[in-house]
Design a protein around this motif. Structure first.
Motif, mmCIF file in Angstrom:
data_model
loop_
_atom_site.group_PDB
_atom_site.id
_atom_site.type_symbol
_atom_site.label_atom_id
_atom_site.label_comp_id
_atom_site.label_asym_id
_atom_site.label_seq_id
_atom_site.Cartn_x
_atom_site.Cartn_y
_atom_site.Cartn_z
ATOM 1 N N VAL A 20 0.859 -1.191 0.000
ATOM 2 C CA VAL A 20 0.000 0.000 0.000
ATOM 3 C C VAL A 20 0.895 1.241 0.000
ATOM 4 O O VAL A 20 0.580 2.257 -0.625
ATOM 5 C CB VAL A 20 -0.941 0.006 1.235
ATOM 6 C CG1 VAL A 20 -1.610 1.370 1.409
ATOM 7 C CG2 VAL A 20 -2.000 -1.082 1.089
ATOM 8 N N GLU A 81 3.705 -4.766 -7.005
ATOM 9 C CA GLU A 81 2.734 -3.734 -6.654
ATOM 10 C C GLU A 81 1.403 -4.394 -6.358
ATOM 11 O O GLU A 81 1.124 -5.524 -6.785
ATOM 12 C CB GLU A 81 2.599 -2.694 -7.775
ATOM 13 C CG GLU A 81 2.031 -3.238 -9.064
ATOM 14 C CD GLU A 81 2.001 -2.202 -10.185
ATOM 15 O OE1 GLU A 81 2.437 -1.065 -9.966
ATOM 16 O OE2 GLU A 81 1.521 -2.560 -11.277
ATOM 17 N N THR A 83 -2.582 -5.003 -6.609
ATOM 18 C CA THR A 83 -3.655 -4.873 -7.600
ATOM 19 C C THR A 83 -4.885 -4.283 -6.902
ATOM 20 O O THR A 83 -4.942 -4.228 -5.663
ATOM 21 C CB THR A 83 -4.032 -6.244 -8.196
ATOM 22 O OG1 THR A 83 -4.551 -7.077 -7.141
ATOM 23 C CG2 THR A 83 -2.822 -6.921 -8.847
ATOM 24 N N ASP A 84 -5.869 -3.869 -7.674
ATOM 25 C CA ASP A 84 -7.117 -3.370 -7.077
ATOM 26 C C ASP A 84 -7.767 -4.457 -6.229
ATOM 27 O O ASP A 84 -8.259 -4.192 -5.126
ATOM 28 C CB ASP A 84 -8.083 -2.904 -8.169
ATOM 29 C CG ASP A 84 -7.609 -1.637 -8.855
ATOM 30 O OD1 ASP A 84 -6.759 -0.923 -8.278
ATOM 31 O OD2 ASP A 84 -8.082 -1.360 -9.980
ATOM 32 N N THR A 85 -7.741 -5.685 -6.741
ATOM 33 C CA THR A 85 -8.307 -6.809 -5.983
ATOM 34 C C THR A 85 -7.525 -7.032 -4.697
ATOM 35 O O THR A 85 -8.096 -7.340 -3.656
ATOM 36 C CB THR A 85 -8.291 -8.095 -6.835
ATOM 37 O OG1 THR A 85 -9.018 -7.848 -8.034
ATOM 38 C CG2 THR A 85 -8.910 -9.265 -6.098
ATOM 39 N N ARG A 87 -5.975 -4.739 -2.932
ATOM 40 C CA ARG A 87 -6.339 -3.712 -1.952
ATOM 41 C C ARG A 87 -7.703 -4.006 -1.332
ATOM 42 O O ARG A 87 -7.893 -3.873 -0.113
ATOM 43 C CB ARG A 87 -6.339 -2.322 -2.628
ATOM 44 C CG ARG A 87 -6.736 -1.193 -1.689
ATOM 45 C CD ARG A 87 -5.831 -1.200 -0.440
ATOM 46 N NE ARG A 87 -6.370 -0.417 0.638
ATOM 47 C CZ ARG A 87 -5.896 0.774 0.999
ATOM 48 N NH1 ARG A 87 -4.882 1.316 0.366
ATOM 49 N NH2 ARG A 87 -6.438 1.414 2.007
ATOM 50 N N GLN A 88 -8.652 -4.425 -2.160
ATOM 51 C CA GLN A 88 -9.984 -4.758 -1.641
ATOM 52 C C GLN A 88 -9.904 -5.941 -0.674
ATOM 53 O O GLN A 88 -10.557 -5.949 0.382
ATOM 54 C CB GLN A 88 -10.928 -5.090 -2.792
ATOM 55 C CG GLN A 88 -11.277 -3.903 -3.655
ATOM 56 C CD GLN A 88 -11.883 -4.314 -4.993
ATOM 57 O OE1 GLN A 88 -12.186 -5.483 -5.228
ATOM 58 N NE2 GLN A 88 -12.033 -3.341 -5.880
ATOM 59 N N ASP A 91 -8.376 -4.827 2.662
ATOM 60 C CA ASP A 91 -9.366 -4.104 3.468
ATOM 61 C C ASP A 91 -10.332 -5.071 4.148
ATOM 62 O O ASP A 91 -10.659 -4.918 5.327
ATOM 63 C CB ASP A 91 -10.146 -3.109 2.605
ATOM 64 C CG ASP A 91 -9.289 -1.930 2.161
ATOM 65 O OD1 ASP A 91 -8.174 -1.756 2.691
ATOM 66 O OD2 ASP A 91 -9.739 -1.184 1.271
#
Length: 200
Positions: A20, A81, A83-85, A87-88, A91
């Protein structure tokens, strides 16, 4: 396997949380874990464990290769890095880990469940040894934290670990005192009588 099916682990959460901040390679992650004194939070005793975790997170498409970096004095390093997945998923994992007590199976409660196997005097000796170790760890952690100039937010997990250490130390000392005083005790005959009665 989909990202949703990936098993949450403290080390997987640590890798995602580090990414992040910025893309980085595995060696940098290991450095930060040591520099930030997080090796008590995640198990990185095995050097290869972080690489295995990165491989799993890549397979699950929670992280991806950003690029490779080469320093003339070092071997080529793969920079990862989030990915969007990823980060989701992080969370969701954090929300679940904060809200839901996990079923964990540490060794100490298991050992306590077999306490009558040892004679009371030996159990007392071993518990007193544990209390000495806990007291030393507590003093060490308190000294380290007293010397750290960071906002409390960045030390919350240390505050929690200190609270657990203090509670365990107090409990172990009281249990050892009961054993030493004879207010909690057992014998082979008592155990045989009690287990025989329970079997009838």
């Amino acid at each position: 396997m989909t990202a949703r099916a990936h098993r949450r682990s403290p080390l997987a959460m640590m890798v995602l949380a580090l990414l992040v901040e910025e893309p980085m390679h595995a060696y940098r992650m290991q450095q930060l874990i040591r520099e930030r004194d997080k090796q008590d939070v995640v198990n990185v005793a095995q050097r290869n464990s972080i690489y295995q975790t990165i491989d799993r997170l890549r397979r699950d498409e929670l992280i991806r290769v950003a690029h490779t970096a080469r320093d003339e004095r070092r071997p080529e390093r793969t920079v990862y890095e989030l990915t969007d997945t990823g980060r989701q998923t992080l969370d969701k994992w954090l929300a679940d880990a904060l809200a839901t007590p996990a079923r964990e199976f540490p060794e100490f409660p298991a050992a306590l469940s077999f306490l009558p196997i040892l004679p009371p005097a030996e159990a007392t000796r071993q518990l007193e040894r544990r209390a000495e170790t806990l007291a030393a760890r507590l003093a060490e952690r308190e000294a380290v934290l007293a010397a750290v100039a960071l906002p409390r937010l960045f030390l919350i997990e240390d505050e929690y670990r200190l609270a657990l250490l203090r509670t365990e130390l107090d409990w172990v000392r009281r249990l050892a005192a009961e054993l030493r005083a004879g207010t909690l005790t057992w014998s082979g005959e008592w155990l045989a009588d009690w287990t025989g009665e329970r079997a009838d």
